[in-house]
Design a protein around this motif. Structure first.
Motif, PDB file in Angstrom:
ATOM      1  N   TYR A 276      45.085  31.404  45.353  1.00 39.55           N
ATOM      2  CA  TYR A 276      44.798  31.363  43.923  1.00 39.55           C
ATOM      3  C   TYR A 276      43.341  31.743  43.663  1.00 39.55           C
ATOM      4  O   TYR A 276      42.764  31.411  42.641  1.00 39.55           O
ATOM      5  N   ALA A 277      42.740  32.448  44.645  1.00 41.72           N
ATOM      6  CA  ALA A 277      41.298  32.710  44.583  1.00 41.72           C
ATOM      7  C   ALA A 277      40.949  33.917  43.729  1.00 41.72           C
ATOM      8  O   ALA A 277      39.796  34.095  43.364  1.00 41.72           O
ATOM      9  N   SER A 278      41.919  34.765  43.435  1.00 42.79           N
ATOM     10  CA  SER A 278      41.609  36.031  42.767  1.00 42.79           C
ATOM     11  C   SER A 278      41.906  35.943  41.277  1.00 42.79           C
ATOM     12  O   SER A 278      42.975  35.501  40.861  1.00 42.79           O
ATOM     13  N   ASP A 279      40.942  36.363  40.471  1.00 45.47           N
ATOM     14  CA  ASP A 279      41.168  36.472  39.033  1.00 45.47           C
ATOM     15  C   ASP A 279      41.157  37.936  38.590  1.00 45.47           C
ATOM     16  O   ASP A 279      41.097  38.254  37.418  1.00 45.47           O
ATOM     17  N   GLU A 280      41.240  38.845  39.583  1.00 44.69           N
ATOM     18  CA  GLU A 280      41.230  40.279  39.297  1.00 44.69           C
ATOM     19  C   GLU A 280      42.651  40.758  39.015  1.00 44.69           C
ATOM     20  O   GLU A 280      43.568  40.503  39.781  1.00 44.69           O
ATOM     21  N   TYR A 281      42.819  41.435  37.886  1.00 39.91           N
ATOM     22  CA  TYR A 281      44.131  41.990  37.565  1.00 39.91           C
ATOM     23  C   TYR A 281      44.256  43.384  38.158  1.00 39.91           C
ATOM     24  O   TYR A 281      43.354  44.206  38.050  1.00 39.91           O
ATOM     25  N   THR A 338      57.088  40.301  52.529  1.00 44.36           N
ATOM     26  CA  THR A 338      57.126  40.324  51.069  1.00 44.36           C
ATOM     27  C   THR A 338      55.771  39.903  50.529  1.00 44.36           C
ATOM     28  O   THR A 338      55.233  38.873  50.936  1.00 44.36           O
ATOM     29  N   MET A 339      55.237  40.709  49.615  1.00 41.68           N
ATOM     30  CA  MET A 339      53.934  40.404  49.017  1.00 41.68           C
ATOM     31  C   MET A 339      54.055  40.398  47.499  1.00 41.68           C
ATOM     32  O   MET A 339      54.700  41.276  46.919  1.00 41.68           O
ATOM     33  N   THR A 340      53.420  39.389  46.887  1.00 42.13           N
ATOM     34  CA  THR A 340      53.491  39.210  45.438  1.00 42.13           C
ATOM     35  C   THR A 340      52.094  38.996  44.881  1.00 42.13           C
ATOM     36  O   THR A 340      51.274  38.314  45.493  1.00 42.13           O
ATOM     37  N   ASP A 341      51.830  39.581  43.729  1.00 43.04           N
ATOM     38  CA  ASP A 341      50.566  39.376  43.026  1.00 43.04           C
ATOM     39  C   ASP A 341      50.896  39.176  41.555  1.00 43.04           C
ATOM     40  O   ASP A 341      51.215  40.135  40.846  1.00 43.04           O
ATOM     41  N   LYS A 342      50.838  37.918  41.112  1.00 44.22           N
ATOM     42  CA  LYS A 342      51.272  37.623  39.748  1.00 44.22           C
ATOM     43  C   LYS A 342      50.463  36.460  39.186  1.00 44.22           C
ATOM     44  O   LYS A 342      50.279  35.437  39.846  1.00 44.22           O
ATOM     45  N   ASN A 343      49.980  36.643  37.975  1.00 39.73           N
ATOM     46  CA  ASN A 343      49.237  35.596  37.259  1.00 39.73           C
ATOM     47  C   ASN A 343      48.073  35.047  38.084  1.00 39.73           C
ATOM     48  O   ASN A 343      47.814  33.830  38.103  1.00 39.73           O
ATOM     49  N   GLY A 344      47.365  35.927  38.778  1.00 40.17           N
ATOM     50  CA  GLY A 344      46.212  35.508  39.547  1.00 40.17           C
ATOM     51  C   GLY A 344      46.525  34.865  40.880  1.00 40.17           C
ATOM     52  O   GLY A 344      45.613  34.450  41.604  1.00 40.17           O
ATOM     53  N   ALA A 345      47.807  34.758  41.213  1.00 38.31           N
ATOM     54  CA  ALA A 345      48.213  34.155  42.490  1.00 38.31           C
ATOM     55  C   ALA A 345      48.780  35.228  43.410  1.00 38.31           C
ATOM     56  O   ALA A 345      49.581  36.066  42.990  1.00 38.31           O
ATOM     57  N   GLU A 346      48.366  35.181  44.664  1.00 34.47           N
ATOM     58  CA  GLU A 346      48.866  36.116  45.666  1.00 34.47           C
ATOM     59  C   GLU A 346      49.698  35.352  46.686  1.00 34.47           C
ATOM     60  O   GLU A 346      49.322  34.256  47.103  1.00 34.47           O
ATOM     61  N   GLN A 347      50.831  35.934  47.063  1.00 35.79           N
ATOM     62  CA  GLN A 347      51.715  35.285  48.025  1.00 35.79           C
ATOM     63  C   GLN A 347      52.176  36.306  49.059  1.00 35.79           C
ATOM     64  O   GLN A 347      52.413  37.472  48.740  1.00 35.79           O
TER      65      GLN A 347
END
Length: 427
Positions: A276-281, A338-347
């Motif tokens: 949850y460290a990224s706030d970059e869109y 599987t990689m996800t980047d949504k609402n500032g959260a990366e998984q």
């Protein structure tokens, strides 16, 4: 005696070398690896740990040949990485201007999917034009062509290539100002073939298999990446981080501050990382290069890993192991990332296990039914309306031996977002 050995040491050494060479050659002749193409790639990976380029990861995965009568076959080769060899040839071509041929007409679109006397390279999911440019070293204007599903190369008539987009059935023509088609034609000749046909069903382009066919089974030795290294690569990113490790039942939890957390299941070897460290869109197009760079930083060998699709709503990308152009599936997620980047959260969800060394097999061929037969069997299932797709792939079966995996070809249906062996629904 010693004096004679000293005098003739060169002849003796040469004789021993010849004997050793004959012995090793006999082993290869009598016990060859079945999947030769994967073996060669693996050797290159072991010796050099060569990082796969972004163009390698985002390669098309299938090649279809349509003859002059309109008969279609999908091509695959155990000896070479067919799509990569064709890509290398196309990179030397020089394309001219782009022109739109037709949009929003499914009948015309289908006729180009079945273009007579042609080769077609297809992606498992649409990619933006910038990825096509990166892969094939071209400079197609992305304002003119937004995304691409198929690349159709006619082998007769005017020198041109067609880019097809399933979205709105877009057809775009590229003039070929410079380049020879002879190399890709030659590559297509020495391949194995499976009869296929393309259809548009409920607005979706699908590949069908009109007749039963056979595919080989494979066996691979499994390699497992060091979990401490993998967790550090995922969590640390570009900065050094203090990582705390705790155990909770079958899971080991790695954390860095309040923003990064990795859960490792020690029983099945799967990993779930959240940040949850990224706030970059990042735009969806930016995610293609961003996720590729994240893949490289994990340290996972990407030799047989290919892009396998996106979920635009969830901003989720899937990368998967491919063998001879066919995807590999497993109930525990082995062989996929599987990689996800949504609402500032990366998984990131993945496994520490990957296919490494191909092993000798009895070269058994598995017979698969036609897709019509499979559709008829699935139609009896109470879940039939919930199925969203059908494709051929390999089922990863570990069995009791966790160091060796068997790959068996079968049909898979997309059920609630997951690809499941069709036989699970027809028992």
């Amino acid at each position: 005696m010693i004096k004679k050995l000293r005098t003739n040491w060169l002849a003796i050494a040469l004789a021993l070398a010849v004997i050793l060479s004959l012995f090793l050659s006999s082993l290869i002749w009598t016990n060859p690896f079945q999947y030769e193409g994967a073996r060669r790639e693996n050797i290159r990976g072991n010796q050099q740990y060569t990082t796969q380029s972004m163009g390698d990861v985002y390669l098309p995965t299938t090649v279809v040949r349509t003859d002059r009568r309109g008969n279609q076959t999908t091509l695959y080769s155990p000896e070479v990485t067919l799509v990569r060899e064709m890509r290398d040839s196309i990179r030397s071509w020089q394309f001219g201007r782009v022109s739109a041929v037709k949009t929003n007409n499914s009948d015309v679109y289908l006729s180009y999917l079945r273009h007579r006397n042609s080769l077609m390279l297809s992606y498992p999911n649409a990619v933006p034009t910038l990825i096509f440019n990166e892969t094939f070293s071209q400079e197609i204007n992305s304002d003119q062509v937004g995304q691409i599903n198929h690349i159709v190369i006619p082998l007769s008539g005017p020198r041109e290539v067609y880019l097809l987009s399933d979205h709105h059935y877009g057809i775009y023509r590229l003039r070929v100002n410079k380049g020879s088609f002879s190399k890709i034609v030659q590559l297509a000749k020495g391949t194995k073939q499976i009869p296929v046909d393309h259809k548009i069903v409920n607005g979706q382009t699908i590949t069908t298999y009109p007749r039963e066919f056979t595919l080989p089974t494979f066996a691979f030795q499994i390699t497992n990446q060091n979990i401490e290294t993998l967790s550090s690569n995922l969590i640390s990113g570009s900065r050094q981080s203090n990582i705390t490790t705790t155990r909770n039942g079958d899971r080991t939890i790695y954390t860095s501050g309040n923003n990064r957390r990795l859960s490792y299941n020690r029983v099945v070897g799967t990993i779930n990382y959240r940040s949850y460290a990224s706030d970059e869109y990042r735009s969806t197009e930016q995610l293609y290069s961003y996720f590729y760079n994240r893949l490289v930083k994990t340290g996972v060998q990407l030799n047989n890993i290919r892009f396998d699709g996106t979920s635009a709503h969830d901003r989720r990308f899937t990368y998967r192991t491919f063998i001879d152009g066919f995807p590999v599936f497993n109930d525990d997620g082995y062989g996929s990332i599987t990689m996800t980047d949504k609402n500032g959260a990366e998984q990131c969800q993945m496994s520490r296990y990957s296919l490494q060394v191909p092993l000798p097999t009895s070269q058994r061929q598995e017979k698969l039914p036609s897709s019509t037969t499979v559709f008829n069997l699935l139609h009896a299932s109470p879940h039939f309306k919930e199925f969203k797709g059908l494709r051929i792939g390999y089922l990863w079966k570990s069995g009791g031996n966790k160091k060796v995996v068997k790959l068996t070809p079968t049909y898979f249906v997309k059920y609630h977002g997951n690809w499941v062996d069709y036989e699970e629904f027809v028992k």
